[in-house]
Each structure stands twice: as structure tokens, then as C-alpha cells.
Design an enzyme around this catalytic site. Structure first.
Site, short mmCIF file in Angstrom:
data_model
loop_
_atom_site.label_atom_id
_atom_site.label_comp_id
_atom_site.label_asym_id
_atom_site.label_seq_id
_atom_site.Cartn_x
_atom_site.Cartn_y
_atom_site.Cartn_z
N LYS A 586 0.82 -1.21 0.00
CA LYS A 586 0.00 0.00 0.00
C LYS A 586 0.86 1.26 0.00
CE LYS A 586 -3.72 -0.22 -0.21
NZ LYS A 586 -4.54 -0.39 -1.44
N HIS A 604 -1.58 4.55 -6.01
CA HIS A 604 -2.88 5.23 -6.14
C HIS A 604 -2.70 6.71 -6.51
CE1 HIS A 604 -4.72 1.63 -4.63
NE2 HIS A 604 -4.09 1.71 -3.47
#
Length: 873
Positions: A586, A604
Site C-alpha cells: 500500500k 494510487h
């Protein structure tokens, strides 16, 4: 601070190898070297040598073996007779009486200097400027192995003006360290590369079979005063662009810095600590691009703990005590030193047990602490008498070391030196290079050639080679005070010492690719990108693998340690070597400093998400790169994905929350992971059964968008396992474009599609505000801030601790938008994902995979495109 110097064993554990991994055919060759010819042109030349100590005899033997006459100057020539008597060519050695401290020293220099061709000082460093001044007066070249002091530096213009050469720092450390390092640096620069980091460490130690207990093993091969005083000197270095000053009182502080080097074929752990001011060597070595430089000293494992205690207890204090120690016992001195520094006094005649207890308590330990047992072994708590004239605590320790830590009759020393270069080339390729020397002494005697110590050989022979070079006219018209950092000097000296018996050589190597598995900072993230099974695949393929400790990872750290991974502290990756590849899942926290490494994780930030420019900017400003896992593709399809477990967890949560609403129970909160997908389905089935039994046979309906993909397939599997037959939509059902009123007619809607371009919304806010059956919407894709989001009915993501966002309280509509759903079944998610990804990670064993492998190059190109889009370049 994240930008701290390397602090753990694993962060800076480097292994040397016997073979050089060659990215190209030109690496570290000897092309265009100037080697010393067998027939010396220096025959008959004269060297005037000041100082005949432990390290000088090999120089005398070398020079005379090439026909060079050596005149040795000493205060008492009879004391050096045994050294000169060992020389084969007796007609090439002589001695002169000389005392630099005598009133007629200058007159004596005028008498003995004119006949010399070169003057050499092996006296203590403060003496060099006086000898050098005499050399200038008599127009002689001046050589020494010592560091260039400020006083010597000031003489450089005069040496230049007269066309005279003064070579300094031409021993081992300094000396061979400069030469071997500069050789690699110059080669990297010739290839267009940059030295981003440079770490150079050297230590004189007992050979492994000749150690004693003190500090992991140490014996005297030079003055103990110099060794003990190291803990009183500040260390200055540069690390990741920042200048760092480490007080002398802290250079031994834990956690210790460690390297692993092969000695006699065995991996051996050495501790090291920073030494003096390293920063001037950025200029000396001609590498202005260097962001990290530390020069240090090697010691055996355990040294720092003991020397830290010595420093904390004041046993290396250079200041004279109020009372002389001469005549006291060492135990009495231990009590006296304690009382001078502490309010908690002890009796001057306290027992050894009492003093040891005081020392141990001060160190916040007990008397079994290795530092205490080392002090006892060396004699600090003994009743032996201290020699007269002993004034300072450091002198007390020097007596003990001199008495207890000498080399035995048949014992040998060794020199260990290693440079580590963190290199980056024009195409972005990075690698770590090492240059390593492990040299063993022949015996304990400095004056007998067959038993020269390693310290004596490595200190004096490089300087002897430099003297010969100059006498042969091989150094051209070089002048001034210089170090041996020019190719024509260091190449010739390195070549010559490599031909000696035994040879003094450096092994150069390129270290294997280093993968660093970091701890996941995102709350609730238990998955890992690398399992022990796949980590072993990397180790077997030749990678170095470091794994950070993590309290949240679904696999215990012991499983990684068991297979041979190096273990590092949680969140220590910012101090990892520059070429290290930082591997995670992440995104990183927003407050990280500029990122210097190459990172692999889900960032992201490449689909226009909120704050994406800031994320990309962190990498760009630090010179790092992000290879986003989401965009590692072959023929447009991801090489690995968490789609299936994400769909599984999304459907499970949607059905569970629907059950909570129908049963009138509180919404889901503080989610924790399931042991397996079967355990997850069991809990969901139980909740649905409760609804059916208490609500008149009520069962949920569910619709999955993207049902034919990996994510949708996972959602279908869970629904069917839990007794729900879902409606399956995919491209055929959505190709006409939304909005779709049918989506309001189901209880649970799960979105599993991935969009890269804008399409009409599937649902709108006005639609969900009207009449509907829809109770729970699960957005597995979770592109909350993506402008292409086809479900603009909510505007914020949810988390594992608060997974439910209620967008309509009256006619309940709950949204689940957790962006790491696979964490709910972390072990299975990790195993499957890592197996799919590992073939592409294995490609990185090739240093240029990031620029030559299509998968990695495309991901890197995307990052650079986004940098341009963000206006960063």
C-alpha cells in the site's frame, strides 16, 4: 527523523564475492595502467628516513632491494640496529643520530639533508611540518604516510613554487584506501556514472585464531592511546544529503553498524563506527554528486559495547586527574575515577565486587555485562600497581592494554578494508560495488621480513612504492602537497603491491540486487507482497533480501529469518542503501521525506486521484521512482492482482451489513481479518440464516458489475457459497451506458469494474434519493476521487475501523469503500498474489531490468509521464 544514518545490522550488511558481476565488458579493468618496471632506475638514489618505528622496516627492505640507499635517523641509533642488521644489502643502510627536540636540531638537519634525494618522515604527525620545512630549505621532496594536517597544507604553495613533491596519506588508512577507492570512482565516472553513496571502513585486528576476549577480540598493533582516544573525537559525515555530526561520546552507541565480510572463506561480522571528518573526501575524490559519505573503523563484534562503557565510565578521559595514579592499584584507580565523576561515592578501598556493581548499575546492566567482564579480564579491578607518572585515566587503560593485549610469539594480525559504492548510471541503472582487502600478517615482529605484521607492510610498502616511483622519474612534474589519488600514481602502486609476497590485493565485486520488504504503514494492512516461499525463491536466485519487522504482517518474522532473510527494524528502509529496491503493497504516509529509492507498491496516484501530484512530487524531488503494482502489465493485463480476494471480501461485507440492517443491529465496525475464506463464508452464512429465520424467510438479492473478471469472480464465489444466486453483469450489460435503474432493485450491489476513461454514471445521487430496494453498495474498485468514477453517490472512502458510510438514514443506504479489502483474508491473498508476481520480481536480478524488461520499463515510463503531466520536468 527518517533521514538518519544506517543504524541496524541488516541495513548495512554487505557480502563480498570472489567474482565481479559485470554489466559490461569494461568494468574495473586495468587498462592504460602505468606499472613499475622490473629494472629500477632508482639504483644509487638516497632516502633520508626520520622515524624507525613498528611500521617502517618493510619500507627499508623494499627500497634497499631496489638499490636505493636508506639513511635512518634516530635519537639513539643503537635502538634501531636490530632493524638495520636484518637488511641483506648492508652497504645500502646507514644511521644518523638525530633528535628533533634538541636545540641544535636545525643545524643537524643542515648537515644530513643535502645528500638525500627524498626525505621521509615516519615520526608522529606533529613532527612532519618541521621535517617538511627542512626539505623545502634544501630543495628535497618530502613523503609521509600520515594525514595532511593544516600545517602541512599551508606548505603546499611553497612546494609547488619550488617544483617539489610532497606525497602524504600514502600508507594503508590513509593510503591504500584512497587508491583502491579512487580506482573504482574514476572507472564509474568514465562510464558516465555517479557515486551517490560512499562508505569506506578499515581496521587492524588480530587474525581470527589469535583473538582475546576484550571487545570481541583486539590486540595492539599500534599505540593504544590512539585507539582509546577514538571515543573522544567527534565524527562528521554526510548522509542522504545532510551533514551529520556525531559526538565522540556517541560513536559506539547502539544499535551497532555492522558489515559481513568473508575472512578465510567464512562470513565474519565486523562492527564499525565513523571516524573523524569524512566530508572533505568528497572533494579529494572528485565526486561532487556524492550524497552520503562515511569513513570508519572496523572492530570485532562486541567492541562497541565495551568501548561505549569505557567512554561512559570516563576510563578514556585524557584530562590529568587531581592526583597521579602512579603507585595506586588499578582497583583503587577504578574507585578514584568513579568518585571524580559521580556523587554516589565509594570507599577508596572498595572491593572489586563493589566497584563492578557500581559500574554495572551506571550502565543499567549487571556484572555479567560483557563490558564489565572485559574490564575485569584486562585487569581494571586488580591489585596490580600502576607505573609512576601516570596522570590521566586514558593512561591507566593504556598500561593495562600494553600489559595484556600484546601479540603472542606465534600470533598474527590482519587488516580488513572495504569500500562500498552506491552507483547510478545515466540510464537510471543502480548498483552497489565493493572493493575489499583482507591481508594477514606473517608474524608479530616488525623488523624480521619473514614475520612482518600486516600493519607494518600495509602502512609502509605503498609509501615505499611511491618513493621508488619518484626516484625513477615516473611521477612527472607533479608538485605540492598531494594525496595518491591520480591514476598514474595509484595504478602503479596498486599493481606493485599486488605482486609482492604475499600480495596485497583488493577484490572488486558488484553486489546482487537488494530487495527490502517494508512494514505496511496503512492501518489494518496485514498482507505482504513477499511470503517466505517467494522470498526463498529470490534468495535462491541470488538476491539479497531484507525483511522489516512488522506487528501487523500476517506471517511471523521468524519464518523469514529461518530461510535466510536479513531482518531489519520496522520502518528502517529510509536509511537503506541507495540502490536498494523498497517493496511493499500500500501507499506510503503523506509525511515521508523526499524519496530517494526505487519503490514498488500500489501508489494510487496515476489515475488523477486527489493529491496525486504531491505523491509523484515526493519521488521526483528525492530522485526516486515508483513502479506502481497496478500498472505492471503484459498485453494490457496486470501480471498480478488482488482482484479475486477483493471481490470475495467485498461481497462478504455487503451481505453481512445487509443482515445487520435487517436485524436492527449496529453497523459493522473495527473489522479484523478472517483466518481463511471458508471462515469468512461461514460467518456470513450464519448471519443470513438468522435473517431468514427471524424475518419470515427473507433472503437478499445481489448484483455484481464486472462479474466475469477476477474481482467479480471472487464476489460470485462468495455469494454462491453463502446461498445467494447473484445477478451477473459485465460489458454486454453495460455497453449501452448508464444510468441503470435496475441497480436500484437489488439489496446488495457490488461494483468490480476498473475504468480508465469517463463514461456516463451508472447511478446518480438523484436516483438513490428516490424509491429503491438497494440497501448496501460495495465499491470494490474504490476510486473515490477518480473523476471517472461511475458511482458519484458518495465522496469519501471508508476504512477497516469504520467501514460503513451511511448516505441515507431514512431509507437506509450504506456504502462500503475500503481500498484494501483483501486484508480481511490476508494470508490467502498474500500467497496467491506473491506467487503471481514473483516471476517479474526475479527479473530484477539483472541490474538493467528496469530499463530493458518491458513490464518494468513501461511502469517506469508511466511514472515519468506523470512527472511531466504534474509539471515537474
Amino acid at each position: 527523523s527518517l533521514a538518519k544514518p544506517p543504524r541496524t545490522t541488516q541495513q548495512r550488511a554487505h557480502h563480498t564475492s570472489d567474482k565481479l558481476d559485470k554489466p559490461n565488458n569494461n568494468r574495473l579493468t586495468n587498462n592504460n595502467r602505468l606499472t613499475i618496471m622490473p629494472e629500477s632506475k632508482a639504483k644509487g638514489k638516497k632516502v633520508l628516513l626520520f622515524g624507525v618505528g613498528l611500521s617502517t622496516p618493510p619500507m627499508i627492505h623494499y627500497l634497499t632491494s631496489h638499490g636505493i640507499h636508506v639513511t635512518a635517523c634516530a635519537r639513539n641509533p643503537s635502538k634501531i640496529k636490530k632493524v638495520l642488521d636484518e637488511v641483506k644489502a648492508q652497504d645500502l643502510v646507514s644511521s644518523e643520530t638525530f633528535d628533533l627536540s634538541s636545540p641544535d636540531a636545525e643545524k643537524r638537519l643542515d648537515e644530513i639533508c643535502p645528500a638525500a634525494d627524498i626525505m621521509v618522515s615516519m615520526m608522529p604527525p606533529p613532527c612532519h611540518p618541521k621535517i617538511a620545512a627542512a626539505a623545502l630549505k634544501h630543495n628535497k621532496h618530502f613523503f609521509t604516510s600520515s594525514y595532511v594536517s593544516d600545517a602541512m597544507e599551508k606548505l603546499s604553495p611553497e612546494f609547488e613554487k619550488k617544483g617539489l613533491l610532497s606525497i602524504n596519506e600514502c600508507g594503508v588508512d590513509p593510503g591504500l584506501d584512497h587508491m583502491s577507492a579512487k580506482k573504482v570512482i574514476d572507472h564509474v565516472h568514465s562510464l558516465g556514472g555517479k557515486i551517490i553513496g560512499f562508505f569506506s571502513v578499515c581496521g587492524g585486528l588480530p587474525a581470527p585464531a589469535n583473538n582475546n576476549p576484550f571487545g570481541g577480540g583486539y590486540k595492539i598493533s599500534w599505540t593504544p592511546y590512539g585507539v582509546l582516544s577514538a571515543g573522544t573525537n567527534n565524527a562528521i559525515f554526510k548522509f542522504q544529503g545532510a551533514k551529520v555530526t556525531k559526538p565522540g561520546s556517541e560513536i559506539y552507541d547502539p544499535p551497532e553498524w555492522k558489515h559481513v565480510i568473508k575472512v578465510d572463506g567464512k562470513d565474519t561480522v565486523f562492527e564499525w563506527y565513523p571516524n573523524r571528518d569524512s566530508t572533505p573526501y568528497i572533494e579529494h575524490y572528485g565526486m561532487p554528486e556524492c550524497q552520503s559519505i562515511i569513513r570508519g573503523t572496523y572492530r570485532n563484534n562486541g567492541w562497541c559495547n565495551t568501548l561505549r562503557a569505557v567512554a561512559l565510565l570516563g576510563l578514556n578521559d585524557k584530562n590529568p586527574a587531581k592526583e597521579e595514579f602512579g603507585g595506586k592499584t588499578y582497583l583503587e584507580a577504578a574507585a578514584y575515577i568513579w568518585n571524580q565523576r559521580n556523587g554516589d561515592k565509594v570507599d577508596a578501598k572498595a572491593s572489586a565486587g563493589d566497584i563492578k556493581a557500581k559500574y554495572a548499575a551506571f550502565l543499567k546492566s549487571d556484572t555479567n555485562n560483557k563490558a564489565i567482564t572485559d574490564l575485569e579480564w584486562v585487569g581494571m579491578f586488580s591489585d596490580n600497581k600502576i607505573p609512576d607518572g601516570t596522570k590521566a585515566p586514558i593512561d591507566v587503560m593504556c598500561h593495562l592494554w600494553t600489559d595484556k593485549m600484546q601479540y603472542g610469539e606465534d600470533e598474527k594480525d590482519m587488516l580488513v578494508m572495504q569500500h562500498i559504492f552506491e552507483v547510478e548510471y545515466k540510464d537510471g541503472t543502480r548498483e552497489e560495488l565493493t572493493s575489499t582487502m583482507v591481508d594477514f600478517g606473517l608474524g608479530k615482529y616488525a623488523h624480521i621480513p619473514s614475520k612482518f605484521t600486516s600493519m607494518a607492510r600495509t602502512v609502509s610498502l605503498p609509501l615505499a612504492c611511491a618513493i621508488r616511483l619518484k626516484l625513477e622519474g615516473r611521477l612527472g612534474d607533479k608538485s605540492g602537497v598531494v594525496r595518491p589519488v591520480d591514476p598514474e600514481v595509484y595504478s602503479a602502486i596498486l599493481d606493485e603491491v599486488a605482486t609482492m609476497s604475499p600480495p596485497i590485493t583488493f577484490k572488486e565485486a558488484a553486489l546482487p540486487t537488494h530487495i527490502w520488504l517494508r512494514h505496511e504503514a496503512k492501518p489494518g494492512e496485514e498482507r505482504t507482497a513477499l511470503t517466505p516461499e517467494t522470498a526463498k525463491m529470490l534468495l535462491d536466485a541470488g538476491f539479497r533480501v531484507t525483511v522489516e519487522k512488522s506487528p501487523t504482517r500476517c506471517i511471523p518474522i521468524e519464518e523469514y529469518e529461518k530461510i535466510g532473510c536479513k531482518i531489519a527494524e520496522k520502518w528502517s528502509w529510509p536509511s537503506a542503501p541507495h540502490p536498494t529496491i523498497i517493496f511493499g503493497l500500500k501507499e506510503l504516509p503523506e509525511d515521508v521525506p523526499p524519496l530517494i529509492h526505487r519503490h514498488i507498491h500500489f501508489a494510487h496516484c496515476f489515475k488523477g486521484q486527489g493529491g496525486w501530484k504531491d505523491v509523484v512530487g515526493k519521488f521526483h524531488s528525492g530522485g526516486g521512482t515508483i513502479y506502481d503494482l497496478e500498472f505492471l502489465k503484459v498485453n494490457g493485463r496486470r501480471v498480478a492482482a488482488f482482484g479475486k480476494p477483493a471481490g470475495m471480501a467485498g461481497m462478504a461485507l455487503g451481505l453481512l451489513q445487509w443482515a445487520m440492517v435487517k436485524l436492527g443491529k449496529p453497523s459493522l465496525v473495527d473489522l479484523s481479518s478472517w483466518e481463511s475464506k471458508e471462515a469468512m463464508c461461514e460467518q456470513v452464512t450464519k448471519a443470513l440464516k438468522e435473517v431468514e429465520e427471524t424475518k419470515g424467510g427473507l433472503k437478499p438479492s445481489a448484483l455484481i458489475i464486472g462479474a466475469l473478471g477476477r474481482c467479480g469472480g471472487g464476489a460470485v464465489w462468495v455469494a454462491e457459497q453463502c446461498g445467494v444466486t447473484p445477478i451477473k453483469w459485465d460489458m454486454a450489460e453495460t455497453k449501452g451506458g448508464g444510468p441503470f435503474k435496475q441497480l436500484l432493485d437489488v439489496d446488495v450491489l457490488v461494483n468490480c469494474i476498473y475504468l480508465t476513461h469517463k463514461i456516463p454514471p451508472f447511478l446518480t445521487k438523484d436516483m438513490v434519493d428516490g424509491e429503491r430496494k438497494l440497501t448496501v453498495f460495495v465499491d470494490v474498485s474504490c476510486d473515490t476521487s477518480n473523476p471517472n468514477n461511475p458511482f458519484p453517490i458518495y465522496n469519501q472512502g471508508t476504512t477497516l475501523s469504520a467501514p460503513i458510510l451511511r448516505v441515507d438514514e431514512k431509507n437506509v443506504l450504506d456504502v462500503i469503500a475500503v481500498d484494501h479489502l483483501p486484508s480481511l483474508i490476508p494470508l490467502e491473498s498474500s500467497i496467491n498474489y506473491s506467487k503471481d508476481l514473483i516471476p517479474y520480481i526475479k527479473e530484477l536480478i539483472s541490474k538493467d531490468a528496469f530499463v530493458k524488461s518491458a513490464v518494468w520499463k513501461d511502469a517506469g515510463d508511466l511514472y515519468h509521464e506523470k512527472c511531466k503531466e504534474a509539471g515537474l520536468c
